[in-house]
Enzyme design. Sequence first.
Site, PDB file in Angstrom:
ATOM      1  CB  VAL A 136      34.804  28.916   8.708  1.00  0.00           C
ATOM      2  CG1 VAL A 136      34.487  27.770   7.794  1.00  0.00           C
ATOM      3  CG2 VAL A 136      34.239  30.207   8.141  1.00  0.00           C
ATOM      4  CD  GLU A 137      38.307  33.392  10.135  1.00  0.00           C
ATOM      5  OE1 GLU A 137      38.106  34.352  10.889  1.00  0.00           O
ATOM      6  OE2 GLU A 137      38.902  33.484   9.064  1.00  0.00           O
ATOM      7  N   GLY A 138      35.647  29.483  14.196  1.00  0.00           N
ATOM      8  CA  GLY A 138      34.953  29.402  15.482  1.00  0.00           C
ATOM      9  C   GLY A 138      33.474  29.221  15.234  1.00  0.00           C
ATOM     10  NE  ARG A 172      36.931  33.902  15.999  1.00  0.00           N
ATOM     11  CZ  ARG A 172      37.895  33.553  16.841  1.00  0.00           C
ATOM     12  NH1 ARG A 172      38.347  34.422  17.724  1.00  0.00           N
ATOM     13  NH2 ARG A 172      38.408  32.348  16.826  1.00  0.00           N
TER      14      ARG A 172
END
Length: 775
Positions: free
Chosen positions: A458-460, A336
Site C-alpha cells: 500500500v501507499e506505493g 508515507r
Amino acid sequence: MIELLLLVVLGVGVAGYFLLTVPRWRLCYLSTPFFAFFKRVLPPLSPTEREAMEAGTVWWDGELFSGKPDWQALHRFPKPQLREDEAQFIAEVVDPLLARLNDFSIINQHRDLPPEVWRYLADHGFFALIIPKEYGGKGFSNFANSTIVSRIATRSLSAAVTVMVPNSLGPGELLLHYGTPQQKEYWLPRLARGEEFPCFALTGPEAGSDAGAIPDKGVLCKGMWQGEEVIGIRLSWNKRYITLAPRATVLGLAFKLYDPDHLMGDVTEYGITCALIPTTHPGVQVGHRHFPMGQVFMNGPTWGDNVFIPLEWIIGGWPYAGKGWRMLVECLSAGRGISLPALGAACGHISTRTTSAYAYVRRQFGLSIGRFEGVQEALARIAGLTYQLEATRRLTTTGLDLGERPGIVTAIAKYHMTEQARLILNDAMDIHAGRAVQLGPNNYLGYHYMGIPIAITVEGANILTRNLMIFGQGATRCHPYVYREMEAAACADAQEGLLRFDALLAQHIRFALGNVGKGLLSGLSLGKFESSPVSGPTACYYRQLTRMSRALALCTDVSMLLLGGELKRREMLSARLGDVLSHLYMASATLKYYEDEGRQSADLPYLHYALRRSLWLMGLALQGVFDNLPTVPGMLLKRIIFPFGIRYRPVRDSTVSAICRDIMQPSALRDRISALCFWQEQEQDPIGRVELAFRAMLAVQPLEKRLHDAQKQGSLPPKLPLAELIPLAQTAGLVSEAEATALREAERLRYAALQVDSFAPGELEQMGCDRARES
Ligand SMILES: Cc1cc2nc3c(=O)[nH]c(=O)nc-3n(C[C@H](O)[C@H](O)[C@H](O)COP(=O)(O)OP(=O)(O)OC[C@H]3O[C@@H](n4cnc5c(N)ncnc54)[C@H](O)[C@@H]3O)c2cc1C
C-alpha cells in the site's frame, strides 16, 4: 589504457574549465548547443509526474545529493521527543487498550475489532491524533502519531491499520491542508469526536500503481440540490481495496473532472479532483469486505453510477477543482513517511524483544540456540536493522515535525523500512521456528509475518517506490541543478530560458568537475582526508558517507548525460542509484540517533552493523551502475571513485557476535530498541511469559554453571534433566533450598515459554459458527 583515458578526461576537464570562465565563449560554444541537447533528452514527464515532482520539499535528501553534506546541520535537527500529553496518552489510554486486545480472537473469532474496541478508539480520539486541538482533536506531533501506531501494531496489525488510516492519507489530512473554512468547521470536529468515520478512495481495478490514470469520472452538469437547480457534478466511480470503506460514513473520492458544456469556464478537462461524500448519499455503494492476508481491518470496494453531488463537496471548494493530484501527492508524501514506516518499526521492535529472549530460552543440543553462530547471524540482523529502523523513524518524523514535506525521504522510509521489516520477520520466524508457525493466542509473530505484504503493497507498492520514486523523482528534485535546469528549459521565453540555463550550466559543470577531482582524490586516499564533524569511532563513517555522496552526484550526472530521458526507463540502473541515496539517508539517520542518545558505547556494535551494511550495499549498488553503463564511462567512473577497487565489506562476524552477546542480556539498549513493543510483566501475556523466563534463566545462570561444573567433575551424574538434577544437587550440598527453588521456577518458566496452542476437536470450527451467529 584506463590510465590514459583518465588523463584524457582530466585534460578535457581542464580545457572545459577555461571555457567556463569566459562567459561569451561559454554561451556560444557550450550552453547554446547543450541547451538544445538538454531539451531533446529531457525525460518526457506526464502532467501527473510533473506534479508529483513539484510537490513537497527537499530536505536532508538535498544535502545527501550535494556531494558535501553539511553534517553539522544533521546534528542540529532536534532530537524527537514525546510531549507530556502525548506520553500520558500512551501510558493512560493506549496501553490499557492494548492490554485488552487479543489479536487471535480479533482475527479468528470476531473477524473485526470488537464493538467495545471501536467505541473506545472513537471515544478516546484515536481517529483524531493529527486533528488540531482547536477542532477537538489531539494535535499530536508526527513523532507521537508514529509512536502510537507502532505500539498498537506490536499488539495487533488490524487495530493499527484502523487507527493509522484516518491519521494519514485521508479526508482529515486533506481537509486540514486544503479544506474551506466551512468544510473544516463542519467535518473536523465530527471526525475528532468519532461521529464520522472516514476512508479515502483512489485505487480501482484498472488503476493501482498508475493512480493518475483513474477512469472515474465527474461531469459538471445542472441538477437539483436541496430544492434548487444548481451546477454540480455527476459522478461515476469504481474503486477497490479501500481501507475502512465498509464502515466509513464519509468517503473521500478521487476522480477526473470534466466540463464538456463549459458551465464553469473554457476548460473542458480539469483533471484529478477530490471530494468528500457522505456514504448515506443516494447512489453511493459500498461493497462486501476484502480479506487482506487474514488481517481483519475493514477494507472493501465502493462504486457509484451517475451520482449527483454539489460543487461545495469538492475538498477546498471550486478553486481546488483539478488540483487533486497535487493535493494527494503532497499529503501522501507526508503520510508515507509515518504510517507504513511505523508498521516496519513495530515489526523490528517486537522481533527484537521476543527473539532475543527466545534465542536464550530455547535450548537445543544442550545450549541456548542463540549460542549457535547460524542463529546469531539472523539475530544480529534483527537487532542491527531494528537499530537502523528506529533511527530512520526518528529522523523522518523529525523532518515532518519541522514542517518539511520531503517526498523522497518519505519514499525511502516507506520502501526500506517495510523491506527491512520483511527481512527481520523472516529471521524472527526462522529463529522461533515451530513456536511461531503454530497459530493461536500464544503466537506473537505469525500474524505480523502474514501481514507484512500489506505494508509492502500500500501507499506505493515497493517495486515502484524503489524504481520510480526514490531516484526517478529524487534525482531531478534533490540534485542541486537539474531541476532548475529543467525549469529553465521549459521557460516560455526561449532567450530568457537560455540565459538562465547558461548560468546554471556553468555552476553545474564546476560542480561535476569538482566531483571528479575531489572524488579521485578521495578515492586515492580512501576518504581519509574528508572532514568529519566528530572524532572517535564514528568519524570514519562520516568520511565514507561524504565520499559516497560525491559518488552519487557524479554517477547521476554521468548517467543523465549518457542516457537522458532513457534513464527513466532503465529502472534497474536508476534504482541502484536510488539505493545509494537511500543508504546515505539511513546511514546518516543512524549516526544522528547515536549522537542523540549521547554516543553510548553500548550502541557501537549496532551502529557498526548498520553503517557497515549500508556502505557495503552502496558499494554493490555502485558496482551494478558501473557494470551497466556503457563500458568506458562505467570503467572510468569506477577508477575515479574506487581506484583500488570497492573495499566496503559485509558486516564482520565479530560484530555479529558482539551484538548477540549484548542483546541476549537485559540492557538499556535492548529496552530502547524494543521500547515500542507492548508487553506485560506477567505470565498470562505471551510476550511477558518469554521475557520472564529469559530473566529468570539469566538470574540462575551461575547456579546452572555450578551444577554443570559438578557434572564435569563427576560429583553429579551427567545428562540428567534439570528437574532430576536439582534434588541431587541439594543432597550434595551444592545448592541451597532457595537456590533450588529459583532453579525450579526458571525451569518452569522456560518450559511454559516454549508452549504453543492446540485446539480441541471442533474448537476452531466453533469459532466459525460463533462468527456466523454474530453476523
Ligand atoms: C490492504 C490494502 C489496503 C489499501 N488501502 C487503500 C486505500 O485506503 N485507498 C486507496 O485508494 N488504495 C488502497 N490500496 C491500494 C494500494 O495503494 C494499491 O494496491 C497499490 O497502489 C498497488 O496497486 P495494485 O495492487 O493494483 O498493483 P499494480 O499497480 O498492479 O502493480 C503490480 C506490481 O507492479 C509494480 N509496478 C507497477 N508499475 C511499475 C513501474 N512503473 N515500475 C516498477 N514497478 C511497477 C508494482 O510495484 C507492483 O509490484 C490498498 C491496497 C491494499 C492491498
